[in-house]
Design a protein around this motif. Structure first.
Motif, PDB file in Angstrom:
ATOM      1  N   LEU B  21       2.106 -13.805   0.096  1.00 28.55           N
ATOM      2  CA  LEU B  21       1.445 -14.438  -1.096  1.00 28.55           C
ATOM      3  C   LEU B  21       0.665 -15.717  -0.643  1.00 28.55           C
ATOM      4  N   HIS B  22       1.048 -16.225   0.174  1.00 29.05           N
ATOM      5  CA  HIS B  22       0.519 -17.093   0.807  1.00 29.05           C
ATOM      6  C   HIS B  22      -1.154 -17.033   1.401  1.00 29.05           C
ATOM      7  N   TYR B  23      -1.886 -16.060   1.681  1.00 28.65           N
ATOM      8  CA  TYR B  23      -2.844 -15.978   1.744  1.00 28.65           C
ATOM      9  C   TYR B  23      -3.784 -14.808   0.667  1.00 28.65           C
ATOM     10  N   SER B  24      -2.667 -13.929  -0.429  1.00 27.53           N
ATOM     11  CA  SER B  24      -3.551 -13.611  -1.541  1.00 27.53           C
ATOM     12  C   SER B  24      -4.476 -14.140  -1.946  1.00 27.53           C
ATOM     13  N   GLY B  25      -4.145 -15.306  -2.502  1.00 27.54           N
ATOM     14  CA  GLY B  25      -4.854 -15.922  -3.272  1.00 27.54           C
ATOM     15  C   GLY B  25      -4.495 -16.061  -4.674  1.00 27.54           C
ATOM     16  N   LEU B  26      -3.412 -15.504  -4.906  1.00 24.40           N
ATOM     17  CA  LEU B  26      -3.104 -15.466  -6.553  1.00 24.40           C
ATOM     18  C   LEU B  26      -1.736 -16.629  -6.631  1.00 24.40           C
ATOM     19  N   VAL B  27      -1.510 -17.212  -5.775  1.00 27.97           N
ATOM     20  CA  VAL B  27      -1.187 -18.680  -5.840  1.00 27.97           C
ATOM     21  C   VAL B  27      -2.157 -20.039  -4.876  1.00 27.97           C
ATOM     22  N   ASN B  28      -1.874 -20.659  -5.602  1.00 24.37           N
ATOM     23  CA  ASN B  28      -2.947 -21.582  -4.811  1.00 24.37           C
ATOM     24  C   ASN B  28      -1.941 -21.787  -3.601  1.00 24.37           C
ATOM     25  N   PRO B  29      -2.821 -21.977  -2.375  1.00 28.81           N
ATOM     26  CA  PRO B  29      -2.357 -21.940  -1.283  1.00 28.81           C
ATOM     27  C   PRO B  29      -1.474 -23.147  -0.400  1.00 28.81           C
ATOM     28  N   ALA B  30      -1.787 -23.932  -1.277  1.00 28.79           N
ATOM     29  CA  ALA B  30      -1.075 -25.779  -1.068  1.00 28.79           C
ATOM     30  C   ALA B  30       0.673 -25.343  -1.685  1.00 28.79           C
ATOM     31  N   LEU B  31       0.640 -24.853  -2.522  1.00 28.55           N
ATOM     32  CA  LEU B  31       2.028 -24.471  -2.973  1.00 28.55           C
ATOM     33  C   LEU B  31       2.596 -23.674  -2.127  1.00 28.55           C
ATOM     34  N   VAL B  32       2.425 -23.490  -1.242  1.00 30.13           N
ATOM     35  CA  VAL B  32       3.559 -22.385  -0.915  1.00 30.13           C
ATOM     36  C   VAL B  32       3.002 -22.867   1.010  1.00 30.13           C
ATOM     37  N   PRO B  33       3.975 -23.426   1.177  1.00 24.33           N
ATOM     38  CA  PRO B  33       3.560 -23.617   2.720  1.00 24.33           C
ATOM     39  C   PRO B  33       3.533 -22.223   3.644  1.00 24.33           C
ATOM     40  N   THR B  34       3.140 -22.118   5.123  1.00 21.85           N
ATOM     41  CA  THR B  34       3.119 -20.474   5.548  1.00 21.85           C
ATOM     42  C   THR B  34       4.606 -20.554   6.675  1.00 21.85           C
ATOM     43  N   PRO B  35       4.540 -19.681   7.016  1.00 24.32           N
ATOM     44  CA  PRO B  35       6.392 -19.796   7.416  1.00 24.32           C
ATOM     45  C   PRO B  35       5.908 -21.086   8.715  1.00 24.32           C
ATOM     46  N   HIS B  36       4.776 -20.508   9.815  1.00 21.20           N
ATOM     47  CA  HIS B  36       4.893 -21.351  10.633  1.00 21.20           C
ATOM     48  C   HIS B  36       4.362 -22.913  10.194  1.00 21.20           C
ATOM     49  N   GLU B  37       4.022 -23.347   9.281  1.00 19.14           N
ATOM     50  CA  GLU B  37       3.999 -24.343   8.760  1.00 19.14           C
ATOM     51  C   GLU B  37       6.164 -25.192   8.545  1.00 19.14           C
ATOM     52  N   VAL B  38       6.297 -24.660   8.081  1.00 17.88           N
ATOM     53  CA  VAL B  38       7.680 -24.550   8.083  1.00 17.88           C
ATOM     54  C   VAL B  38       8.335 -24.563   8.987  1.00 17.88           C
ATOM     55  N   ALA B  39       8.303 -24.079   9.958  1.00 19.06           N
ATOM     56  CA  ALA B  39       9.396 -23.627  11.367  1.00 19.06           C
ATOM     57  C   ALA B  39       8.816 -25.116  12.396  1.00 19.06           C
ATOM     58  N   VAL B  40       7.111 -25.475  12.157  1.00 22.30           N
ATOM     59  CA  VAL B  40       7.751 -26.890  12.665  1.00 22.30           C
ATOM     60  C   VAL B  40       8.526 -28.171  12.189  1.00 22.30           C
ATOM     61  N   ARG B  41       7.810 -27.860  11.180  1.00 20.96           N
ATOM     62  CA  ARG B  41       8.747 -29.257  10.538  1.00 20.96           C
ATOM     63  C   ARG B  41      10.360 -28.790  10.516  1.00 20.96           C
ATOM     64  N   PHE B  42      11.169 -27.997  10.774  1.00 19.74           N
ATOM     65  CA  PHE B  42      12.122 -27.386  11.338  1.00 19.74           C
ATOM     66  C   PHE B  42      12.566 -28.238  11.909  1.00 19.74           C
ATOM     67  N   VAL B  43      11.323 -28.086  13.386  1.00 19.08           N
ATOM     68  CA  VAL B  43      11.899 -28.506  15.486  1.00 19.08           C
ATOM     69  C   VAL B  43      11.624 -30.306  14.303  1.00 19.08           C
ATOM     70  N   GLU B  44      10.588 -30.572  14.107  1.00 16.24           N
ATOM     71  CA  GLU B  44      10.501 -31.611  13.856  1.00 16.24           C
ATOM     72  C   GLU B  44      11.179 -32.714  13.125  1.00 16.24           C
ATOM     73  N   LEU B  45      11.371 -31.678  12.180  1.00 22.12           N
ATOM     74  CA  LEU B  45      13.736 -32.113  11.463  1.00 22.12           C
ATOM     75  C   LEU B  45      14.679 -32.849  12.189  1.00 22.12           C
ATOM     76  N   MET B  46      14.906 -31.488  13.128  1.00 21.87           N
ATOM     77  CA  MET B  46      16.090 -31.064  13.803  1.00 21.87           C
ATOM     78  C   MET B  46      16.279 -32.319  14.792  1.00 21.87           C
ATOM     79  N   ARG B  47      14.450 -33.191  14.982  1.00 24.95           N
ATOM     80  CA  ARG B  47      15.117 -34.025  15.999  1.00 24.95           C
ATOM     81  C   ARG B  47      15.083 -35.308  15.254  1.00 24.95           C
ATOM     82  N   ASP B  48      15.161 -35.414  13.736  1.00 24.97           N
ATOM     83  CA  ASP B  48      15.460 -36.797  13.128  1.00 24.97           C
ATOM     84  C   ASP B  48      16.262 -36.459  12.581  1.00 24.97           C
TER      85      ASP B  48
END
Ligand code: ATP
Ligand code: MG
Lengths: 270, 249
Positions: B21-48
């Motif tokens: 969905l992210h890479y398909s161009g069907l939606v604006n990629p800025a509106l759908v973060p990738t799974p790895h971005e979300v994972a990174v954010r998860f790790v960050e938030l876990m420390r917060d």
């Protein structure tokens, strides 16, 4: 074989139920007695009131008029002196086979220590061929095994009376015949006074000392028939000439009552 | 091995669909973060703040559900067992159950403020009505034959209650708990969305006002997984307690 003392006495028993169209008379002035260690079968058209009479003996219901007495005393309620085998068995699904048999022995009325309970369970599991299923859940049992379990559970509290409401109705012909033989065998070992409701004429003859044929509703006694065959009885009895004669006699009576019932319902609907 | 693969397969499929969905161009990629971005954010938030958010949310659910079920079990029991009482009380229960707890949040805020008590009250309400219905429906289906059998074996009223009715009620109790947990969890997040500083709902709400989509995703995924874990735990408990039943729930 109506020699022993009277254990269960129906004395002018009448039962009626309230319905939308007023009271419906179901049992109409029924009197007979069941003697010690006698095996009495009750047969009659469906819906005539057989279960109703048994419910009164079991202590679940009171007569509308007349009385039913046990050893001359009125019946106050259900009790462990009367083992009841229900048509739908009522095996406790949350207990194992062994725990089902032991249930009655864990109650205040009949409490036994663990050692005695174990002994009783082993004995009846052996007798009923359930030993290999001691720790199985009831849902794993076949219909015939459930039937045997219900019998074992009732026997474990040593009732003097056995009240059975179409106990073998749900079984196939072979299992049914095996269960009948097992019942006779168990009764030979531990005699009880038995009242059995059945729709099978052959079963009634094969098992009983006497057969009470009931009429269509409101039910009365049509005829009480002595079964002259000595115990122990075997399967070969079915082939005898006397058995055949008795069978056609009882069957005729029952068929006549079914005909009466059919006519009644015609009149009601017409 | 095969089992693990089967369990993982649908999740991997979801992950692939997400990337697609992210890479398909069907939606604006800025509106759908990738799974790895979300994972990174998860790790960050876990420390917060995330551990505290999770703790607050789960604690609210537990307190609310436990209070709700503690009341729902005896009430459901009485309603299930006594048909006459049920006839009169049933419409009332259904009236209150039909009100979505979320719709009551404004009222609860007026009466109880915005602190912990208000949330507990809402969750209590949600889990009580969800639980009580399951409980009494279940109890009223119990066949009276078992009671009759027990009586013929010599059981007193108290023995019948303890040895027949309670064992038969346990599976319904566990189902009521499961249903209440599901409802409470959904309600909690809604109540946190409206009024809370901490909790997963608050996390999502805050992120929403700053357009931090990846945090919203972290919040949503946490909510889903915690609910899933709770349900799994309850199902395992159910299997232990009512192994006599063929299928659970
Ligand atoms: N609690 C009750 N209230 C009202 N009517 C009842 C009640 N119990 C039984 N009846 C009626 O009494 C009649 C006799 O019922 P009963 O169950 O005794 O019949 P039965 O002879 O055992 O029939 P079957 O052979 O089909 O089991 C039936 O017409 C039934 O509808
Ligand atoms: Mg009947």
């Amino acid at each position: 074989m109506t020699t022993g003392r009277v254990r269960i006495a129906f004395d002018r028993l009448s039962v009626s139920f309230p319905t939308a169209r007023g009271r419906m008379l179901v049992v109409d002035d029924v009197s007979y007695a069941i003697h010690d260690r006698e095996f009495v079968s009750v047969i009659g058209p469906s819906g005539c009131g057989k279960t109703t009479t048994m419910n009164i003996v079991a202590g679940f219901m009171q007569p509308s008029s007349g009385a039913v007495t046990l050893d001359g005393k009125p019946i106050a309620g259900p009790g462990p002196d009367r083992g009841v085998i229900f048509q739908e068995y009522g095996i406790f699904p949350w207990l194992t086979v062994k725990q089902n048999i032991a249930f009655g022995l864990t109650l205040g009325a009949n409490r036994q220590g663990a050692a005695v309970r174990e002994e009783v369970c082993q004995r009846y599991m052996r007798l009923m061929g359930l030993s290999d299923f001691a720790d199985a859940w009831p849902r794993m049992l076949s219909g015939g095994m459930r039937q045997r379990l219900a019998l074992a559970r009732a026997y474990a509290v040593k009732p003097q009376f056995l009240l059975m409401d179409e106990p073998f109705g749900a079984l196939d012909a072979q299992t049914r015949s095996a269960m009948q033989d097992l019942l006779l065998q168990v009764l030979a070992a531990e005699g009880k006074t038995v009242m059995l409701i059945t729709h099978s004429v052959e079963e009634a003859i094969y098992l009983s000392n006497r057969i009470v044929v009931m009429t269509a509703r409101p039910t009365r006694i049509r005829e009480i028939i002595d079964v002259p065959f000595a115990y122990p009885r075997t399967d070969a009895l079915h082939e005898s000439k006397e058995f055949g004669e008795l069978r056609s006699h009882v069957r005729d009576l029952v068929m006549q009552e079914y005909a009466v019932q059919a006519k009644q319902s015609e009149n009601v609907s017409g | 091995m095969r089992r693990t693969a089967l369990i993982l397969a649908p999740w991997l499929l979801l992950l692939c669909a997400w990337y697609a969905l992210h890479y398909s161009g069907l939606v604006n990629p800025a509106l759908v973060p990738t799974p790895h971005e979300v994972a990174v954010r998860f790790v960050e938030l876990m420390r917060d703040r995330l551990p505290l958010d999770i703790l607050m949310s789960t604690r609210r659910v537990f307190v609310g559900v436990i209070c709700g079920i503690v009341l729902a079990v005896p009430v459901g029991f009485v309603l299930g067992w006594y048909r006459t009482i049920r006839t009169f009380i049933d419409p009332v229960i259904n009236f209150f159950r039909a009100l979505p707890p979320i719709a009551l949040i404004p009222l609860v805020i007026v009466y109880f403020g915005v602190d912990e008590l208000a949330k507990t009250v809402i969750l209590f309400y949600a889990s009580f009505f969800a639980g009580v219905i399951v409980m009494y429906e279940g109890i009223s289906q119990i066949s009276p034959i078992y009671v009759r059998v027990a009586r013929t074996l010599g059981a007193t009223d108290f023995e019948i209650f303890r040895k027949v009715i309670v064992p038969m009620a346990v599976p319904h109790m566990l189902t009521a708990l499961r249903v209440a947990l599901g409802v409470a969890w959904a309600t909690l997040v809604a109540s946190e969305l409206i009024a809370a500083q901490q909790g997963l709902g608050a996390l999502i709400q805050n992120a929403g006002s700053f357009f931090q989509l990846d945090i919203i995703y972290v919040g949503i995924i946490c909510i889903g997984f915690i609910a899933l874990l709770m349900d799994l735990a309850l199902r395992m408990a159910t299997r232990r307690f009512v192994s006599w039943q063929e299928r659970i729930v």
